[in-house]
Design a protein around this motif. Structure first.
Motif: not given
Length: 83
Positions: A1-30
């Protein structure tokens, strides 16, 4: 995997992480037992592996080695690095 593909994958993972954090607040009991929490953990592991692979590639290139020889390390290894 070349450097640009790694950076693209990092960007996609960060976007997904941000979306999940916004969607599911950690204050939920479950939250800690839900699929969102499990996915967030996996994203963190994937990000750690991507950053490690990127550092390996850059180090190999810096020292005149072939960066394409860098390989992803197991999650257990990158998760247990000591600072």
């Amino acid at each position: 995997m070349d450097e640009q593909r790694i950076l693209d994958q990092i960007s996609a993972l960060v976007e997904e992480e941000q979306a999940l954090r916004e969607k599911a607040p950690s204050s939920s009991p479950d939250y800690e037992h839900g699929p969102e929490h499990a996915r967030l953990q996996r994203i963190q592991e994937d990000l750690d592996q991507c950053w490690d692979l990127l550092r390996q590639r850059r180090a190999k290139s810096q020292y005149g080695e072939n960066p394409d020889e860098a390989q992803p390390r197991p999650v257990e290894q990158v998760e247990n690095y000591e600072s």
